[in-house]
Design a protein around this motif. Structure first.
Motif, PDB file in Angstrom:
ATOM      1  N   LEU A 262       0.947  -1.229  -0.015  1.00 59.35           N
ATOM      2  CA  LEU A 262      -0.094   0.083   0.124  1.00 59.35           C
ATOM      3  C   LEU A 262       0.934   1.129  -0.008  1.00 59.35           C
ATOM      4  N   SER A 263       0.484   2.198  -0.490  1.00 61.45           N
ATOM      5  CA  SER A 263       1.292   3.505  -0.523  1.00 61.45           C
ATOM      6  C   SER A 263       0.875   4.064   1.113  1.00 61.45           C
ATOM      7  N   PRO A 264       1.910   4.724   1.718  1.00 56.60           N
ATOM      8  CA  PRO A 264       1.935   5.331   2.940  1.00 56.60           C
ATOM      9  C   PRO A 264       0.735   6.046   3.274  1.00 56.60           C
ATOM     10  N   ARG A 265       0.283   6.944   2.158  1.00 57.99           N
ATOM     11  CA  ARG A 265      -0.690   7.787   2.052  1.00 57.99           C
ATOM     12  C   ARG A 265      -2.163   6.883   2.236  1.00 57.99           C
ATOM     13  N   TYR A 266      -2.194   6.024   1.578  1.00 57.37           N
ATOM     14  CA  TYR A 266      -3.454   5.189   1.472  1.00 57.37           C
ATOM     15  C   TYR A 266      -3.485   4.529   2.732  1.00 57.37           C
ATOM     16  N   LEU A 267      -2.453   4.035   3.442  1.00 57.18           N
ATOM     17  CA  LEU A 267      -2.525   3.473   4.612  1.00 57.18           C
ATOM     18  C   LEU A 267      -3.133   4.323   5.650  1.00 57.18           C
ATOM     19  N   ARG A 268      -2.439   5.713   5.642  1.00 57.63           N
ATOM     20  CA  ARG A 268      -3.191   6.730   6.394  1.00 57.63           C
ATOM     21  C   ARG A 268      -4.502   6.847   6.389  1.00 57.63           C
ATOM     22  N   THR A 269      -5.208   6.895   5.121  1.00 57.48           N
ATOM     23  CA  THR A 269      -6.321   6.980   4.613  1.00 57.48           C
ATOM     24  C   THR A 269      -7.374   6.058   5.493  1.00 57.48           C
ATOM     25  N   VAL A 270      -6.731   4.897   5.069  1.00 55.51           N
ATOM     26  CA  VAL A 270      -7.586   3.631   5.602  1.00 55.51           C
ATOM     27  C   VAL A 270      -7.786   3.621   7.072  1.00 55.51           C
ATOM     28  N   PHE A 271      -6.598   3.796   7.511  1.00 58.39           N
ATOM     29  CA  PHE A 271      -6.738   3.726   9.087  1.00 58.39           C
ATOM     30  C   PHE A 271      -7.438   4.940   9.945  1.00 58.39           C
ATOM     31  N   SER A 272      -7.514   6.145   9.221  1.00 55.45           N
ATOM     32  CA  SER A 272      -8.160   7.171   9.765  1.00 55.45           C
ATOM     33  C   SER A 272      -9.405   7.008  10.083  1.00 55.45           C
ATOM     34  N   ILE A 273     -10.018   6.196   9.564  1.00 54.47           N
ATOM     35  CA  ILE A 273     -11.544   6.170   9.745  1.00 54.47           C
ATOM     36  C   ILE A 273     -11.988   5.547  10.921  1.00 54.47           C
ATOM     37  N   SER A 274     -11.195   4.843  11.688  1.00 49.26           N
ATOM     38  CA  SER A 274     -11.271   4.772  13.043  1.00 49.26           C
ATOM     39  C   SER A 274     -10.758   5.823  14.148  1.00 49.26           C
ATOM     40  N   GLY A 275     -10.421   6.891  13.452  1.00 46.99           N
ATOM     41  CA  GLY A 275     -10.208   8.269  14.228  1.00 46.99           C
ATOM     42  C   GLY A 275      -8.521   8.064  15.048  1.00 46.99           C
ATOM     43  N   GLU A 276      -7.937   6.938  14.824  1.00 42.76           N
ATOM     44  CA  GLU A 276      -6.690   6.982  15.234  1.00 42.76           C
ATOM     45  C   GLU A 276      -5.532   6.523  14.238  1.00 42.76           C
ATOM     46  N   LYS A 277      -4.327   7.380  14.442  1.00 43.37           N
ATOM     47  CA  LYS A 277      -3.042   7.159  13.559  1.00 43.37           C
ATOM     48  C   LYS A 277      -2.579   5.477  13.818  1.00 43.37           C
ATOM     49  N   VAL A 278      -1.992   5.203  12.766  1.00 45.46           N
ATOM     50  CA  VAL A 278      -1.371   3.938  12.949  1.00 45.46           C
ATOM     51  C   VAL A 278      -0.242   3.789  13.799  1.00 45.46           C
ATOM     52  N   SER A 279       0.750   4.829  13.693  1.00 46.78           N
ATOM     53  CA  SER A 279       1.735   4.711  14.955  1.00 46.78           C
ATOM     54  C   SER A 279       1.082   4.940  16.397  1.00 46.78           C
ATOM     55  N   ALA A 280       0.148   5.533  16.729  1.00 41.77           N
ATOM     56  CA  ALA A 280      -0.352   5.727  17.918  1.00 41.77           C
ATOM     57  C   ALA A 280      -1.173   4.282  18.235  1.00 41.77           C
ATOM     58  N   TYR A 281      -1.717   3.718  17.287  1.00 40.75           N
ATOM     59  CA  TYR A 281      -2.453   2.363  17.679  1.00 40.75           C
ATOM     60  C   TYR A 281      -1.107   1.245  17.930  1.00 40.75           C
ATOM     61  N   ILE A 282      -0.178   1.358  17.096  1.00 41.88           N
ATOM     62  CA  ILE A 282       1.004   0.441  17.508  1.00 41.88           C
ATOM     63  C   ILE A 282       1.458   0.507  19.049  1.00 41.88           C
ATOM     64  N   LEU A 283       1.551   2.012  19.300  1.00 43.48           N
ATOM     65  CA  LEU A 283       2.322   2.154  20.650  1.00 43.48           C
ATOM     66  C   LEU A 283       1.215   1.803  21.651  1.00 43.48           C
ATOM     67  N   ARG A 284      -0.114   2.233  21.275  1.00 39.54           N
ATOM     68  CA  ARG A 284      -0.939   1.906  22.681  1.00 39.54           C
ATOM     69  C   ARG A 284      -1.074   0.270  22.802  1.00 39.54           C
ATOM     70  N   ARG A 285      -1.195  -0.469  21.703  1.00 43.15           N
ATOM     71  CA  ARG A 285      -1.253  -1.868  21.941  1.00 43.15           C
ATOM     72  C   ARG A 285      -0.160  -2.479  22.385  1.00 43.15           C
ATOM     73  N   ARG A 286       0.999  -1.882  22.230  1.00 41.27           N
ATOM     74  CA  ARG A 286       2.337  -2.609  22.793  1.00 41.27           C
ATOM     75  C   ARG A 286       2.332  -2.340  24.361  1.00 41.27           C
ATOM     76  N   LEU A 287       1.787  -1.012  24.750  1.00 41.67           N
ATOM     77  CA  LEU A 287       1.719  -0.663  26.081  1.00 41.67           C
ATOM     78  C   LEU A 287       0.601  -1.463  27.085  1.00 41.67           C
ATOM     79  N   GLU A 288      -0.201  -1.953  26.243  1.00 41.26           N
ATOM     80  CA  GLU A 288      -1.392  -2.528  26.935  1.00 41.26           C
ATOM     81  C   GLU A 288      -0.962  -3.944  26.919  1.00 41.26           C
TER      82      GLU A 288
END
Length: 340
Positions: A262-288
């Motif tokens: 995927l293009s980085p831009r498309y990745l950001r677009t897809v993930f943004s529908i949940s209201g959270e950035k991909v990088s924020a999701y990765i960090l949060r899940r690791r911490l959890e």
């Protein structure tokens, strides 16, 4: 694993395990199983009839469970009752790739629990419902004696009523919202009536149930971004990849985009529908996941740094800072409080 009928002799390797069919209901139980190894035996029994999961309890000498399974048209109904607090985890190792996709609606019929799925934490009380994608990892912890009723639906069937189930996975549908109370009562009643059957009306009853589920979720999550079915399916593919590679310290939005072509831009677009950035999701899940292991006494012999590094962190200072921001306490204090 082949289970034997209650009316006949039991299998040698599962002596004391009750199973059988009366009408349309199959009953499985730990009754008669030896105390030693009972939880492991139940893992095998449950996995043979439902999904591969791993049950665990703090008191290995106290674990009594009963599972009742029935079928209404394309819908499977299962009622699980356990007499103590327990956890059930479906991890990456339990999931078979390319297996038929199933969605599971969990109704907390008795007791309370906490459910982790797709980066969400749902705290369930009696009458609350949560949707699970069985193709993705999830973790379930009960507080005490509990009964959970499961409504399992094949993906292709559910999408006729709920076109984008991906956007609801892991979200709590509260009993006081919209038609949830009515849906919960319907599921409770159906789980009790599966055994005598519906005299040829199974297909119609299943349709009514699925329509009620559709209306309950539509009313209960009006404010949730709908997006297109394609976007939500794509987002779940990204979530699956992240969950599979969460321990990799090299996991980044760029590496995910490259791996999924995927293009980085498309990745950001897809993930943004949940209201959270991909990088924020990765960090949060690791911490959890770090926090979950810190609450588990089985990990007492491991240092906080070992736990953090095992989940992709490569700096103790960065982990400590992020953990405090997420949970409001330093890792050492959090661990001590949780275990005390």
């Amino acid at each position: 694993m082949e289970l034997c009928s209650v009316s006949g002799s039991t299998c040698p390797e599962e002596a004391g395990t009750a199973s059988g069919r009366e009408g349309r209901m199959e009953r499985l139980s730990t009754a008669g199983l030896p105390v030693m190894g009972r939880t492991a035996a139940w893992n095998a029994i449950y996995s043979s009839r439902m999904s591969n999961v791993e049950f665990a309890t703090t008191d290995q000498n106290r674990f009594d469970a009963e599972l009742r399974i029935g079928q209404i048209g394309p819908v499977k109904l299962a009622r699980l009752s356990v007499d103590c607090n327990y956890s059930a985890e479906r991890a990456r190792r339990h999931i078979v790739r390319n297996a038929p996709r199933l969605y599971n609606f969990l109704l907390q019929a008795q007791g309370s629990s906490t459910f982790h799925h797709c980066g969400h934490e749902a705290r369930l009380s009696e009458g609350d419902i949560v949707l699970v994608d069985t193709g993705l990892p999830h973790h379930f912890v009960t507080d005490d004696v509990s009964t959970t009723i499961m409504v399992r639906v094949p993906s292709e069937v559910l999408r006729e009523y709920l076109p984008t189930p991906e956007q609801f996975c892991g979200l709590q549908l509260g009993r006081a919202i919209g038609l949830t109370g009515t849906l919960a009562a319907m599921v409770q009643s159906l789980s009790e009536r599966v055994e005598p059957g519906f005299s040829g009306y199974e297909g119609r009853v299943a349709r009514y149930l699925l329509e009620m589920i559709s209306m309950s979720y539509t009313m209960g999550f009006e404010s949730v971004s709908t997006g297109s079915a394609t976007l939500w399916q794509r987002r779940n593919e990204i979530v699956r990849y992240v969950e599979d590679n969460l321990r990799d310290p090299e996991l980044t939005p760029a590496s995910i985009a490259a791996a999924l072509r995927l293009s980085p831009r498309y990745l950001r677009t897809v993930f943004s529908i949940s209201g959270e950035k991909v990088s924020a999701y990765i960090l949060r899940r690791r911490l959890e996941e770090c926090a979950r292991q810190m609450r588990n006494r089985a990990w007492n012999g491991h240092t906080l740094t070992e736990i953090a590094f095992s989940w992709g962190f490569n700096s103790a200072a960065h982990f400590t800072r992020c953990f405090r921001d997420q949970f409001g306490a330093a890792p050492r204090d959090y661990r001590r409080t949780a275990l005390d």
